[in-house]
Design an enzyme around this catalytic site. Structure first.
Site, PDB file in Angstrom:
ATOM      1  NE  ARG A 229      82.251  56.480  -0.402  1.00  0.00           N
ATOM      2  CZ  ARG A 229      81.056  57.050  -0.184  1.00  0.00           C
ATOM      3  NH1 ARG A 229      80.269  56.589   0.772  1.00  0.00           N
ATOM      4  NH2 ARG A 229      80.646  58.064  -0.922  1.00  0.00           N
ATOM      5  CD  GLU A 258      79.803  49.988  -1.212  1.00  0.00           C
ATOM      6  OE1 GLU A 258      79.818  49.809   0.014  1.00  0.00           O
ATOM      7  OE2 GLU A 258      79.239  50.951  -1.758  1.00  0.00           O
ATOM      8  CG  HIS A 290      76.385  52.662  -0.163  1.00  0.00           C
ATOM      9  ND1 HIS A 290      77.708  52.709  -0.497  1.00  0.00           N
ATOM     10  CD2 HIS A 290      76.071  53.931   0.222  1.00  0.00           C
ATOM     11  CE1 HIS A 290      78.180  53.928  -0.341  1.00  0.00           C
ATOM     12  NE2 HIS A 290      77.200  54.687   0.102  1.00  0.00           N
TER      13      HIS A 290
END
Ligand code: NAD
Length: 337
Positions: A229, A258, A290
């Site tokens: 993360r 993000e 991601h």
């Protein structure tokens, strides 16, 4: 058929949910779920959401008023959900594991690309530039990989690293020794690791785990990989560490801010996030959007488990992957005994 509102839908999601779904009428919304789009959930029986949807208390309340009692997350992490606000109102289920291999292999891909500068070599040879200047890497063999968070993904990454002949050490407040990983306190792990890979969840305790002070404790020239993360790393401190040589490079699949950018195409727009622009512009940073989970096997498993979570909820069975054990009756809203 129960109707499911599916947010932040992408073509690769639709392929696997349409292939695996038997029991539901799914409406795919491209919009992310948040306090504004939660109004779309009227007339639906359940909601499916993803990792960068902003499921705050206002979004929860709106869904609750619309009669939603099940939120099926098609991801493992749930730091984007106000679980406390959902308590007693909406059951939340997640997909705790779909393929640790997908994420660990992506972490390894970032590591190898970053170390051997394949991103630069690829661009050079496409331009018939066959110079090797500036492409020198290091042998991973014999080096130490430090793993923060030795769960399913961290351990799988450790196995891959040992395949390269690396020594693997781990920091985890809940160690489960297996004879393969050597557990160390965090400061020792930071001081000894040539490669540092993050695999712990984001929580109040791990927010900015890698800050200025942590970077100061690191072995100079470390390669940092983050597929976990973004907010585990303080971005300003990361930029400083890249500038002053503390880090040899960073392979990032996640970024603190993000949610505003990832999964969408901004190639025709000005990026107003200066830290993001700086990270992307650095030759020793590789940023992916991601995508570590994005394998066929993982997408199939995500669809299967999400649909199974919905089946368990609608059939009144115990929910294996419910977050927080928020059991209460769908009809009455009272707690299940
Ligand atoms: P897991 O629950 O199996 O492992 C997490 C480990 O972190 C556990 O061993 C736990 O004890 C440890 N941990 C908890 N608090 C910690 C702390 N303060 N410091 C260090 N370790 C701590 O989870 P997993 O399936 O291995 O997933 C790990 C993370 O990977 C998830 O939390 C998620 O953020 C991330 N993830 C990313 C993607 C992606 O596409 N990039 C996909 C899936 C998961």
């Amino acid at each position: 058929m129960k109707k499911i509102a599916f947010f932040d839908a992408k073509p690769y999601d639709k392929i696997w949910f349409d292939r695996q779904n038997r029991n539901y009428e799914i409406t795919y919304f491209e919009e992310k779920l948040n306090q504004h789009t939660a109004r779309f959930t009227e007339q639906f029986d359940g909601v499916c959401a993803f990792v960068n949807d902003d499921i705050n208390s206002a979004a929860i309340d709106r869904m609750w008023k619309n009669g939603i009692r099940i939120l099926a997350l098609r991801c493992a992490g749930y730091s984007n959900v106000d679980v406390r606000a959902a308590y007693g109102k909406i059951h939340i289920a997640r997909v705790p594991a779909y393929s640790p291999h997908a994420v660990a292999e992506h972490a390894a891909a970032l590591l190898l690309t970053l170390n051997r500068k394949l991103h630069k070599a690829y661009n050079r040879t496409r331009d018939f530039n066959f110079s090797l200047n500036g492409l020198t890497g290091i042998d991973l063999y014999g080096k130490t990989a430090g793993i923060i968070g030795a769960g399913k993904i961290g351990r799988t990454f450790g196995t891959i690293c040992r395949g390269f002949g690396m020594h693997t050490v781990a920091y985890d407040p809940f160690p489960s020794p297996d004879g393969e990983l050597e557990y160390l306190p965090l400061d020792e792990l930071l001081a000894h690791s040539d490669v540092l890979s993050l695999h712990c969840p984001l929580s109040d305790k791990t927010h900015h785990l890698l800050n200025e002070s942590a970077f100061r404790q690191m072995k100079k020239g470390c390669l940092l990989i983050n597929t976990s993360r973004g907010a585990l790393v303080e971005t300003a401190a990361l930029l400083n560490a890249l500038n002053d040589g503390t880090l040899r490079g960073a392979g990032l699949d996640v970024y603190e801010e993000e949610a505003e950018w990832f999964f969408e195409d901004f190639s025709n727009q000005i990026i107003t996030d200066n830290a993001l622009s700086l990270l992307v512009s650095k030759p020793n940073v590789i940023l992916t959007s991601h995508q570590a989970f994005l394998t066929e096997e993982a997408l199939k498993n995500i669809a299967d488990t999400t649909l199974q979570n919905l089946d368990e909820f609608f059939s009144g069975k115990p929910m294996r992957y419910e977050i927080g054990g928020n059991s209460f009756s769908e009809k009455t809203g009272e707690a299940r005994k």
